[in-house]
Scaffold this motif. Structure first.
Motif, PDB file in Angstrom:
ATOM      1  N   PHE A  23       0.829  -1.204   0.000  1.00  0.00           N
ATOM      2  CA  PHE A  23       0.000   0.000   0.000  1.00  0.00           C
ATOM      3  C   PHE A  23       0.865   1.257   0.000  1.00  0.00           C
ATOM      4  N   ASN A  24       1.896   1.262   0.843  1.00  0.00           N
ATOM      5  CA  ASN A  24       2.786   2.421   0.900  1.00  0.00           C
ATOM      6  C   ASN A  24       3.541   2.605  -0.410  1.00  0.00           C
ATOM      7  N   GLU A  70       2.285   9.195  -6.229  1.00  0.00           N
ATOM      8  CA  GLU A  70       2.877  10.529  -6.095  1.00  0.00           C
ATOM      9  C   GLU A  70       3.912  10.769  -7.193  1.00  0.00           C
ATOM     10  N   ALA A  71       4.697   9.745  -7.507  1.00  0.00           N
ATOM     11  CA  ALA A  71       5.684   9.870  -8.583  1.00  0.00           C
ATOM     12  C   ALA A  71       4.986  10.070  -9.924  1.00  0.00           C
ATOM     13  N   HIS A 103       4.920  13.218 -12.778  1.00  0.00           N
ATOM     14  CA  HIS A 103       5.388  12.805 -14.108  1.00  0.00           C
ATOM     15  C   HIS A 103       6.751  12.124 -14.064  1.00  0.00           C
ATOM     16  N   ASN A 104       7.025  11.463 -12.945  1.00  0.00           N
ATOM     17  CA  ASN A 104       8.272  10.723 -12.801  1.00  0.00           C
ATOM     18  C   ASN A 104       7.952   9.236 -12.992  1.00  0.00           C
ATOM     19  N   ALA A 119       8.180   5.726 -10.575  1.00  0.00           N
ATOM     20  CA  ALA A 119       6.957   4.986 -10.249  1.00  0.00           C
ATOM     21  C   ALA A 119       7.126   3.513 -10.594  1.00  0.00           C
ATOM     22  N   GLU A 120       7.672   3.245 -11.765  1.00  0.00           N
ATOM     23  CA  GLU A 120       7.889   1.851 -12.163  1.00  0.00           C
ATOM     24  C   GLU A 120       8.855   1.156 -11.216  1.00  0.00           C
ATOM     25  N   THR A 121       9.932   1.831 -10.870  1.00  0.00           N
ATOM     26  CA  THR A 121      10.922   1.244  -9.961  1.00  0.00           C
ATOM     27  C   THR A 121      10.305   0.925  -8.607  1.00  0.00           C
ATOM     28  N   LEU A 122       9.523   1.854  -8.078  1.00  0.00           N
ATOM     29  CA  LEU A 122       8.881   1.632  -6.775  1.00  0.00           C
ATOM     30  C   LEU A 122       7.966   0.416  -6.809  1.00  0.00           C
TER      31      LEU A 122
END
Length: 50
Positions: free
Chosen positions: A10-11, A18-19, A23-24, A28-31
């Protein structure tokens, strides 16, 4: 185990959203990938229940 996995995922999703809002897309994909691997490893570490 599942509560810890849920909280972690969830976190990670919250951080990924947020990423995305910033527009990052790479972050986002890495997270999301890191969270997926973490959860899979945790699941596989648990001993199977009969």
């Amino acid at each position: 185990m599942y509560q810890e996995m849920y909280t972690h995922l969830f976190n990670a999703m919250t951080d990924a959203l947020e990423a995305l809002a910033a527009h990052n897309y790479g972050q986002a994909e890495t997270l999301l990938r890191q969270a997926q691997l973490w959860a899979e490893e945790r699941y596989l570490e648990e001993e199977p229940t009969p």
